[in-house]
Design an enzyme around this catalytic site. Structure first.
Site, PDB file in Angstrom:
ATOM      1  N   ARG A 296      -1.169  -9.213  10.352  1.00  0.00           N
ATOM      2  CA  ARG A 296       0.005  -8.703   9.890  1.00  0.00           C
ATOM      3  C   ARG A 296       1.329  -9.565  10.165  1.00  0.00           C
ATOM      4  O   ARG A 296       2.031  -9.635   9.453  1.00  0.00           O
ATOM      5  CB  ARG A 296       0.130  -7.304  10.092  1.00  0.00           C
ATOM      6  CG  ARG A 296      -0.837  -6.392   9.554  1.00  0.00           C
ATOM      7  CD  ARG A 296      -0.455  -4.728   9.887  1.00  0.00           C
ATOM      8  NE  ARG A 296      -1.162  -3.942   8.942  1.00  0.00           N
ATOM      9  CZ  ARG A 296      -1.368  -2.634   9.091  1.00  0.00           C
ATOM     10  NH1 ARG A 296      -0.935  -2.192   9.827  1.00  0.00           N
ATOM     11  NH2 ARG A 296      -2.061  -2.185   8.030  1.00  0.00           N
ATOM     12  N   TYR A 440       0.700  -6.170   0.110  1.00  0.00           N
ATOM     13  CA  TYR A 440      -0.747  -6.099   0.601  1.00  0.00           C
ATOM     14  C   TYR A 440      -0.771  -6.076   2.175  1.00  0.00           C
ATOM     15  O   TYR A 440       0.219  -6.188   2.841  1.00  0.00           O
ATOM     16  CB  TYR A 440      -1.647  -7.143   0.024  1.00  0.00           C
ATOM     17  CG  TYR A 440      -1.221  -8.560   0.009  1.00  0.00           C
ATOM     18  CD1 TYR A 440      -0.515  -9.217   1.005  1.00  0.00           C
ATOM     19  CD2 TYR A 440      -1.900  -9.524  -0.631  1.00  0.00           C
ATOM     20  CE1 TYR A 440      -0.220 -10.574   1.109  1.00  0.00           C
ATOM     21  CE2 TYR A 440      -1.617 -10.847  -0.598  1.00  0.00           C
ATOM     22  CZ  TYR A 440      -0.937 -11.496   0.321  1.00  0.00           C
ATOM     23  OH  TYR A 440      -0.541 -12.669   0.401  1.00  0.00           O
ATOM     24  N   GLU A 441      -1.800  -5.954   2.734  1.00  0.00           N
ATOM     25  CA  GLU A 441      -2.082  -5.818   4.076  1.00  0.00           C
ATOM     26  C   GLU A 441      -1.565  -4.533   4.587  1.00  0.00           C
ATOM     27  O   GLU A 441      -0.950  -4.444   5.787  1.00  0.00           O
ATOM     28  CB  GLU A 441      -1.622  -7.278   4.823  1.00  0.00           C
ATOM     29  CG  GLU A 441      -2.521  -7.452   5.959  1.00  0.00           C
ATOM     30  CD  GLU A 441      -3.730  -7.834   6.290  1.00  0.00           C
ATOM     31  OE1 GLU A 441      -4.279  -8.296   5.189  1.00  0.00           O
ATOM     32  OE2 GLU A 441      -4.411  -7.656   7.164  1.00  0.00           O
ATOM     33  N   GLY A 442      -1.426  -3.542   4.058  1.00  0.00           N
ATOM     34  CA  GLY A 442      -0.380  -2.212   4.384  1.00  0.00           C
ATOM     35  C   GLY A 442       0.845  -2.342   3.643  1.00  0.00           C
ATOM     36  O   GLY A 442       1.653  -3.149   4.035  1.00  0.00           O
ATOM     37  N   GLN A 447       3.791   0.212   6.647  1.00  0.00           N
ATOM     38  CA  GLN A 447       4.290  -0.473   8.325  1.00  0.00           C
ATOM     39  C   GLN A 447       5.323   0.464   8.868  1.00  0.00           C
ATOM     40  O   GLN A 447       5.142   0.594   9.978  1.00  0.00           O
ATOM     41  CB  GLN A 447       4.763  -1.893   7.896  1.00  0.00           C
ATOM     42  CG  GLN A 447       3.799  -2.780   7.189  1.00  0.00           C
ATOM     43  CD  GLN A 447       2.653  -3.006   7.887  1.00  0.00           C
ATOM     44  OE1 GLN A 447       2.483  -3.111   9.208  1.00  0.00           O
ATOM     45  NE2 GLN A 447       1.526  -3.217   7.131  1.00  0.00           N
TER      46      GLN A 447
END
Lengths: 591, 591
Positions: A296, A440-442, A447
């Site tokens: 992240r 992306y990646e959450g 977040q």
């Protein structure tokens, strides 16, 4: 697109002078042989790759994009050769375990390398970036046999990795995935299901791709506690390490996207593909999340890299392009117009970019340093404190660096006027490429939920304390000439403390409050954290200006940040205090 | 991309109930035969075109783009047929002079039509949009001969128009253009020079293109006071109105851009092309600017249209897509997840979009109404007041509608998560297409400079008074249940008044202040103006809810806007008060 120049001096300033990472390294057994000269040399090697190979190819790679035909993916011209160079330089395994050939460098250095790679070409960076994530997951959770079979080849960049989480109906909500894993007699599993949005899921850079796949065992409990993690290679690996038969995983199509055109975003179909369990059954999500803190921050750095590149281009343009007259007479009166940079609004744009880029570089290095302490420190208290900071700052790094990164690229396009909208200048590509990092990646909304829900509310505010303490340590030693700015930081920090208390007090009475104010709260933390970083950098830079003139701008930019950017927090407070009230008056049919 | 549905009810609500435009029309000789039934019927006709012809083609047109080969430009499949339909419906001349076949409709109606056209396809809208601007300029400034030759054909859409201002070295700064106009013996001029970024400068939709070109006469004074305007047709027109020989203007290339792929953005080379003077020598810029108020609102509406479309798509998606569980148990417990719309942060995104879209529709209609009063009113005082409001609000409409429009499309992409980044869903196209509206027709930074410099400082604040008065009229009649919100509007307006005074007081001492705080000041005006519009809409909607249930959300959305969006002004104040100080500490070499 203009040539990219890695900001070597600024990277060294941040590492050496601001965060004094060398002092950490000396303490840690695994890093004790690393020193700043070596770090600088390493950064310089990476910089050469970024500047001479990767960046010059980015514009053409965007135009060409990835091609999909008959199940195979072709990457743009130059990617295969450049990936080979990157791999041979050891960069795929920059932070990886030396036991399997990794460089074993700390994240604080890797953060600089990642920034330059993303500034050069985000699409290209993803092939090695996802591989690094897969390496870390395997190293931490797989059994020795899997490690022995896969790690060395991946770390050396002979094979790449992918992370297969999302399914057509399940993105953020991984608890409802449908991919199945059924035990084979030989201890392996037959994996069946469809995964989408798989970055680097298929391509022609290397011979084999190692997929890490979330799937459910037959006896899996419902929801996110019933997900397991499997390693599924594209080609099965034989006893001697050579490639055997093709496994039952195939690329069904690739996505056509707004940006990162040269990154293959694949639909992968698993049809009884052979896979091996990584970690414990049903513990797939926690296994994935052990590498999330690293990843992240890495995604945050994508936003930073695009922003840094955009700033460099915009600054060049604002100095070259003659347009209009400034309010004061300039030395350019013999020319038909003044350079853009004389205009107040152009300066506002450039300084906003500079403040987020250099502030972001400082912030990402700060988080990287904490990741290193958490990983390498022996002292349990020191380790625990760093872990707490990492917990707190990871969602901020991902979301705030990408949201401000996107803002910077949009501003960087605006500086160019109409030329910013035209492809050949490259500024619009940076906008399109940076955009995905917010998703992306959450998603950045997720977040924020992680920050305010799991981290802040989950700890009853305790996780905020180490950051507040770091800020207080700085406030205790103010720099002459920055009295106003130190007061601004103190007040902003107090506001953060107050707002945090107010939100925590309302959590019991309002089940919707966390998800209703999380994004504004994350911004509040982000702006305050950047204010801290800016003053910390200013304090360090000030006495060094005489010997390093390029630092002259640090105090000035810190003042700019405090005067023009930090006040944005006052625009967030009203929304946070409103809580969930304004969001839940509408019935679903009333939108 | 989902089907587009024109928000007919909301457009009618705004026109009829909020701004009561029918009462204006009844007063104005030229509009006295127009009534709301007719207006609704007209809007419905436009809506059918937008919904059934234009919108369904937008995604494919973006993929195909415009093609350039051997000097000719080919538009995407369907464009030619659709343009013919649009022309036959009289839509090219929707506000044009009835004497030459125009519909002569007021801008308040045209604003609704433009919104739907832009929501359907911004690229397509530009061919008729630029033509409308050229029509207006010719109608107001050309001699009778030129009008007789060109207007009818342009208004009927048989020919289109283009506006040729920008040159490679001269964008914002038109004073330094180099295109020359040399007198021919027959009273025409030979135009020579290169123009870039010419929207619709060449295409295959119609037989002839009428270029309006800025160029300098041999005796021209330096700078912006030496620019003249010329009409230069692609094909010369013979006495009988038929097309004669090809004129010396040719398309050298087209630009490859971030968005509006189906709009031809041309480099035009004028090689002694035959042209005719429009208006007075050296008065070309003022002639161009007479149509700017109309055009700039039109560009603002491009942002609004893209935003409205994005909101509609995002709302559909948020109701359909099941992902995660809300904080409260819902009726969806038999399904594997709840729809996105239960989540607070998704509601925050949707309501932010809704507030800007419906607020923007109200605002653009408010400005349109003032344009109509300025154009049609007989009473000099009424006319002057409307002209003042138009002066003030035009740069706000252009910049604030496009900046918030872009923000909305970015949020609308975020609601879709990863799917928002994929082309097939259409959300990313709206982002790419909306982006240009912040740049062209005067960048938004230039709009801000116009607002604070020419309008506010230029009038010593007088131009702000009619807006403040309209707000005060509303504040004098508060709605029960909105006491808090009325107080918020009163306080925000007072803050605007205070800040305006502070800036004006500093103008004499600080030559850089205007250009240093203009953008934040424009946002301040924009947020306050939208607050006014929202409360005005809420007051009107409240008593109508029983008979028109769809209005139930108006009061609720007004409360949302006041609680969650308006507080952003407190994030602007600090920056404005800082003045130019933080922007001018850096030497050019210190950026």
């Amino acid at each position: 697109m203009a040539d990219y120049r890695v900001p070597r001096e600024d990277m060294q300033f941040v590492l050496q002078d601001v965060f004094k990472v060398e002092q950490d390294w000396a303490q840690f057994a695994e890093l004790s042989e690393l020193d700043m000269d070596t770090a600088v040399a390493i950064i310089d090697e990476g910089a050469k790759l970024a500047e001479t190979l990767i960046a010059p190819n980015a514009r053409a790679a965007d135009e060409e994009g990835v091609k999909f035909e008959n199940g195979t993916v072709t990457t743009p011209k130059g990617y295969k050769e450049n990936f080979k160079q990157l791999a041979e330089g050891g960069w795929v395994g920059v932070t990886a375990n030396p036991e399997f050939g990794g460089m074993g460098l700390p994240k604080s250095i890797s953060a600089q390398y990642e920034e330059m790679l993303c500034a050069a070409d985000i699409s290209f960076s993803l092939y090695s970036g996802l591989t690094a994530g897969a390496i870390m997951t395997i190293d931490q959770h797989a059994d020795d046999n899997l490690k022995a079979t896969y790690l060395e080849k991946m770390i050396s960049g002979q094979w790449t990795g992918s992370m297969c989480l999302t399914e057509p109906h399940a993105g953020t909500d991984l608890g409802i995935i449908r991919s199945k894993a059924e035990p084979n007699e030989d201890g392996s599993f037959a994996i069946t299901g469809t995964k989408i949005f798989i970055t680097g899921g298929e391509h022609d850079l290397v011979d084999n791709i190692v997929h890490l796949v979330l799937a459910k065992l037959p006896d899996a409990p419902a929801g996110s506690k019933g997900i397991s993690l499997f390693l599924v290679p594209k080609f099965l690996v034989q006893q001697d390490g050579s490639l055997g038969e093709r496994n039952g995983v195939h690329c069904g199509s690739i996505e056509h996207k707004m940006g990162i055109h040269a990154s293959a975003t694949c639909v992968l179909n698993f049809d009884g593909a052979k896979g091996w369990l990584v970690g414990e059954p049903h513990r797939g999500l926690p296994a994935m999340f052990t590498m999330m803190n690293y990843e992240r921050l890495g995604v945050g750095i994508q936003g930073l890299g695009a922003a840094a590149r955009s700033y460099q281009n915009a600054l060049d343009y604002a100095q070259d392009r003659l347009q209009g007259r400034g309010a004061k007479a300039t030395s350019e009166m013999e020319k038909e117009a003044d350079p853009l940079i004389v205009h107040g609004d152009v300066r506002r744009m450039l300084l906003t970019m500079k403040a987020f880029v250099e502030g972001g570089r400082g912030f990402s290095t700060y988080v990287g340093q904490q990741l290193d302490i958490a990983k390498y420190a022996q002292d349990p208290q020191q380790k625990a404190r760093a872990e707490a900071l990492v917990q707190l700052l990871t969602p901020v790094a991902k979301a705030f660096l990408t949201d401000t990164g996107f803002e910077v690229t949009v501003i960087g396009q605006q500086v160019f006027g109409g030329h910013g909208f035209i492809r050949e200048w490259g500024q619009e590509q940076l906008v399109r490429d940076a955009r995905i990092a917010q998703i992306y990646e959450g998603t950045n909304g997720i977040q924020a939920l992680d920050l305010l829900g799991r981290k802040i509310a989950g700890s009853r505010g305790e996780l905020l304390q180490p950051l507040l303490q770091d800020i207080q340590d700085l406030l205790d030693q103010p720099l002459a000439g920055l009295e106003v700015e130190f007061k601004q930081l103190a007040e902003a920090t107090e506001l953060l403390r107050t707002i945090t208390g107010e939100v925590l007090n309302r959590v019991g009475d309002d089940e919707n409050i966390i998800n209703s104010v999380a994004v504004e709260y994350l911004y509040l933390v982000g702006y305050v954290a950047f204010a801290y970083i800016w003053l910390r950098m200013a304090v360090v830079a000030d006495p060094l200006v005489a010997e390093r003139p390029y630092l002259a701008s640090k105090v000035k930019t810190a003042k700019f940040y405090m005067a023009r950017i930090l006040p944005r927090i006052h625009g967030l407070v009203g929304a946070i205090r409103d809580g969930s009230e304004s969001l839940y008056r509408h019935e679903v049919g009333e939108f």
